[in-house]
Design an enzyme around this catalytic site. Structure first.
Site, short mmCIF file in Angstrom:
data_model
loop_
_atom_site.label_atom_id
_atom_site.label_comp_id
_atom_site.label_asym_id
_atom_site.label_seq_id
_atom_site.Cartn_x
_atom_site.Cartn_y
_atom_site.Cartn_z
N HIS A 435 0.81 -1.21 0.00
CA HIS A 435 0.00 0.00 0.00
C HIS A 435 0.85 1.27 0.00
O HIS A 435 0.63 2.20 -0.78
CB HIS A 435 -0.94 0.00 1.22
CG HIS A 435 -1.79 1.24 1.31
ND1 HIS A 435 -1.42 2.33 2.07
CD2 HIS A 435 -2.95 1.57 0.69
CE1 HIS A 435 -2.33 3.27 1.94
NE2 HIS A 435 -3.28 2.84 1.12
N GLY A 715 38.76 -0.53 -25.84
CA GLY A 715 38.87 -0.19 -24.41
C GLY A 715 39.93 0.89 -24.25
O GLY A 715 41.13 0.59 -24.18
N CYS A 765 33.98 1.21 -25.91
CA CYS A 765 33.28 1.14 -24.63
C CYS A 765 34.14 1.74 -23.51
O CYS A 765 33.79 1.67 -22.35
CB CYS A 765 32.92 -0.31 -24.29
SG CYS A 765 34.33 -1.41 -24.14
#
Length: 804
Positions: A435, A715, A765
């Protein structure tokens, strides 16, 4: 047509209608809850969704009672001069109205209609059969109004006397304090609204389990997941937040294709369960403690989780088709402990996330550090600070002041008036569908549930900060400063070099998926292993050989419920990766296989005996060199097994794999052979395998690497370190480390050219384009296919690149 119309008009004066006589268009006759039960019983039972049978006492019956008992004028007189904002005034008038209805006598025809229908139920289910008696409010001219949770429900009702009494109490609950206040706020006429009652066969979940589920993620609005909460016993405890339930997420798109995509499974505390009380006792139900052995395991099986999720998808599809637009659903379910059958006992539209504006990206973040005093499950992703008000019972709610932070054990609908003026909510109990969680989402305020100790560690008057931070909801000591950043996503276009994201934390995957993106260019396994598994994979493989009792006990505690310890590693890794893959489906999600250094592996539980002491772990036994090594290949096999589970069992074939720190062509071939041996064959079922380009040899031998891998992901951190000969962790030479150095850019330029020549994909990345806009512009100019950025830099980088 005329015959149907006359029949429908005639039904307006029916006192009772059975579920198979009702449909969703009958909201004015029987309220939203009963109309929905009828719709499902009629339309979805043939599709395999199990709905307990029952009947509706109509809204006409309610008005018939008021008229025949002559109490409508009395109620109007009591409500004259009502001030719903004055708690004393509201409480006094509400009590008087309810007592007026409770004292009224049912007209004989209403008594007969209710009991004749109950006789029919008894013929179906046996003498004095147990039923649930639920309220279903309606307004003939306001069919879309929401009255959920404002009226009463009575469980395990048996026999004529109990049934009629429960029906009368349901009618009276149309005037609970919270319902009166709601109608006053919305300016609804109290006498244009009626109340219908569902009399539905009870499901014996007191002997099994029950809960709630949503066909949308209640935190983020992610549309492709079903969220299921489950606990032992009758469902009221889950709805009210009296227990911290088990939690499951299931991915809808591949579920519909026949896969088994349970993305997440979290065990809840489930301390109590609601059961039937013995005959003759005052209350028909009661709560009892749950045995520790039962608390430590899931209360429903994976097969049952998938069945419930299938039903959720079926129900959502039906209502969406009827409405003509996407309509996610909020459902209650129960398992019968006698028969083992599952049932849907309620369904209503979800009304918060489905209406959320996703064109504005809001980011809340603390701007200063603080001391965490309690933690739990976060609801939303906001931050608020203020003065705490600890409330232990409903008798104290009048003390609550506007703008305070409500701290309590749990909430119920009677608390809504003060929840509306709270700046945040913190509870000891409850899961993310309780709730307090539902109301706080509707109100748009931060909430932390299931802390277990908030009312003990926080005192009224304390200055605190409530912060929903990814996977955790934290309560900090003091009023900490925070900022809110708002970004419009309207008219934002994807640049030619597609923008992907770096993401390792599954708990923020659904939320992050709303940021414009082309998928995930780097999903790190290290975060999942560190945060959710915590144990070295070889310690799990060799668990029986461990001699250190403390280490063994730690592993036992973390892997509770798993007889085979390696299954724990596979399941948790698969769940983490699958959650990320599902969040960005159908876009590519490139997962880098583990890239811990030996010193980092040694820090995992039970890891020290399996790791060497290296002087420079950064260029030591890491990445690809581990995977085929006899000392580690069994652990790598577990990673492969987890990735195979995500693709083959869950159907998330957008998952691609990437090999880090692969020094030579021979090493690359050895790793691919190990993967093939473990069921991950490059090219089979669309599996793509990339290699990190982070060593100068990857560029120098780029054409040869392109022959055995599907592409490269640069990388930039390691590539810079190894190109410039700089230990990136050393402060002494940190000033030399710069990805923008021309030597690094020359290698980046070269690998992009090689990739184009060999027609393989190339992305980045590394950190550089997230940190330096000029580096992102350089990459775009060179024609890189994708850039994978940190989530907080995606939008600004896209805007910058679109200007060029």
């Amino acid at each position: 047509m005329l015959k149907k119309l006359l029949k429908r008009i005639g039904r307006k004066k029916e006192l009772v209608l059975w579920f198979d006589e009702l449909g969703i268009k009958d909201v004015p006759l029987v309220g939203g809850k009963n109309a929905s039960l009828g719709e499902m019983y009629r339309e979805l039972t043939p599709k395999g969704v199990a709905i307990p049978n029952g009947y509706a006492v109509t809204a006409f019956a309610y008005h018939h009672l008021l008229k025949s008992a002559g109490i409508q004028d009395d109620i109007k007189r009591i409500l004259k001069g009502l001030d719903a904002k004055n708690m004393d005034n509201l409480e006094e008038r509400g009590r008087k109205v309810r007592n007026t209805i409770l004292r009224a006598e049912f007209p004989e025809d209403l008594n007969k209609a209710i009991l004749d229908s109950y006789r029919k139920m008894e013929r179906m289910y046996g003498k004095n059969c147990d039923v649930a008696v639920r309220s279903s409010a309606t307004a003939e001219d306001l069919p879309d109004a929401s009255f959920a949770g404002q009226q009463e429900t009575f469980l395990n009702i048996r026999g004529d006397h109990e049934l009629l009494d429960a029906c009368k109490r349901c009618f009276a609950s149309l005037f609970t304090n919270r319902a009166i206040a709601y109608r006053e706020e919305k300016k609804f006429d109290h006498f244009q609204i009626g109340l219908s009652i569902a009399v539905q066969k009870m499901v014996r979940s007191d002997m099994a389990s029950s809960g709630v589920m949503f066909s949308i993620d209640t935190e983020t609005g992610f549309k492709n997941a079903v969220l299921i909460n489950a606990a032992y016993g009758l469902g009221e405890n889950v709805v009210q937040g009296a227990v911290n339930p088990d939690e499951f997420y299931v991915f809808k798109p591949t579920l519909k294709e026949g896969y088994k995509p349970i993305l997440t499974k979290r065990i809840g505390a489930k301390q109590i369960k609601m059961i039937y009380s013995p005959n003759g006792t005052k209350s028909p139900v009661k709560n009892i403690p749950v045995k520790q052995s039962d608390r430590d395991k899931f209360c429903i099986t994976d097969k049952e989780v998938l069945k419930l999720a299938e039903w959720a998808a079926t129900i959502e599809d039906h209502y969406s088709k009827e409405a003509g637009y996407f309509k996610p659903m909020d459902m209650e379910w129960a398992k019968d402990g006698k028969t083992g059958e599952l049932f849907i006992v309620q369904a209503r539209p979800e009304t918060v996330q489905s209406r959320k504006d996703t064109s504005i990206l809001e980011d809340y973040s603390l701007t200063e550090k603080g001391t965490i005093i309690s933690s739990g499950s976060p609801v939303g992703a906001k931050v608020a600070s203020g003065t705490a008000r600890v409330i232990e019972s409903a008798n104290q709610i009048k003390q609550f002041q506007k703008g305070e932070i409500l701290v309590t054990t749990m909430t119920d609908p009677d608390w809504v008036p003060i929840m509306k003026i709270a700046s945040a909510i913190v509870t000891n109990r409850g899961g993310r569908t309780c709730h307090a969680a539902i109301v706080s989402r509707e109100l748009g305020i931060p909430c932390v549930v299931g802390t277990e100790n908030a009312t003990q560690v926080i005192k009224t008057g304390d200055k605190i900060t409530v912060a929903c931070e990814g996977e955790l909801g934290n309560i900090y000591k003091g009023a900490l400063k925070f900022r809110v950043k708002k970004t419009s996503l309207k008219n934002l276009k994807m640049p030619k070099s597609k923008i992907m994201m770096n993401l390792g934390n599954p708990d923020i995957a659904f939320e992050s998926s709303f940021i414009p993106n082309a998928g995930v260019g780097l999903a790190r396994l290290e975060f999942i292993i560190n945060s959710y598994i915590k144990i070295h994979p070889l310690a799990l493989i060799n668990f029986r050989k461990i001699k250190d009792a403390k280490v063994k006990q730690k592993i036992n505690d973390i892997t509770a419920g798993y007889k085979n310890k390696t299954d724990f590693f596979v399941d948790k890794l698969a769940e983490g990766v699958a959650t990320i893959a599902a969040a960005f489906w159908p876009n590519d999600v490139i997962v880098r296989m583990s890239d811990f250094k030996s010193n980092e592996y040694a820090n995992l539980i039970g890891g020290a005996p399996y790791e060497p002491k290296e002087d420079n772990p950064m260029i030591g036994w890491r990445g690809a060199s581990r995977y085929y090594d006899p000392k580690y290949r069994d652990a790598f096999a577990l990673e492969c097994k987890a990735m195979k589970k995500v693709r083959n069992e869950m159907g998330l074939t957008n998952l691609k794999l990437m090999i880090p720190f692969c020094r030579t062509i021979t090493e690359g071939k050895k790793v691919l052979a190990e993967m093939r041996k473990n069921g991950l064959q490059r090219g089979k079922d669309g599996l793509e395998v990339y290699v990190m380009c982070e060593i100068p040899s990857n560029v120098i031998l780029g054409e040869q690497f392109a022959e055995i891998f599907d592409g490269f992901s640069i990388g930039s951190n390691d590539l810079t370190q190894l190109t410039l000969g700089v230990d990136r962790d050393s402060e002494l030479v940190r000033h030399v480390f710069d990805e923008r150095n021309e030597a690094v850019k020359t290698l980046v330029r070269q690998i992009i050219k090689i990739s184009k020549k060999k027609k393989v994909k190339v992305g980045i990345c590394g950190q550089a384009p997230s940190d330096y806009p000029e580096f992102a512009r350089f990459l775009a100019k060179e024609g890189i296919n994708t850039m994978s950025l940190n989530p907080d830099t995606v939008v600004k980088t896209m805007i910058d690149l679109n200007k060029r």
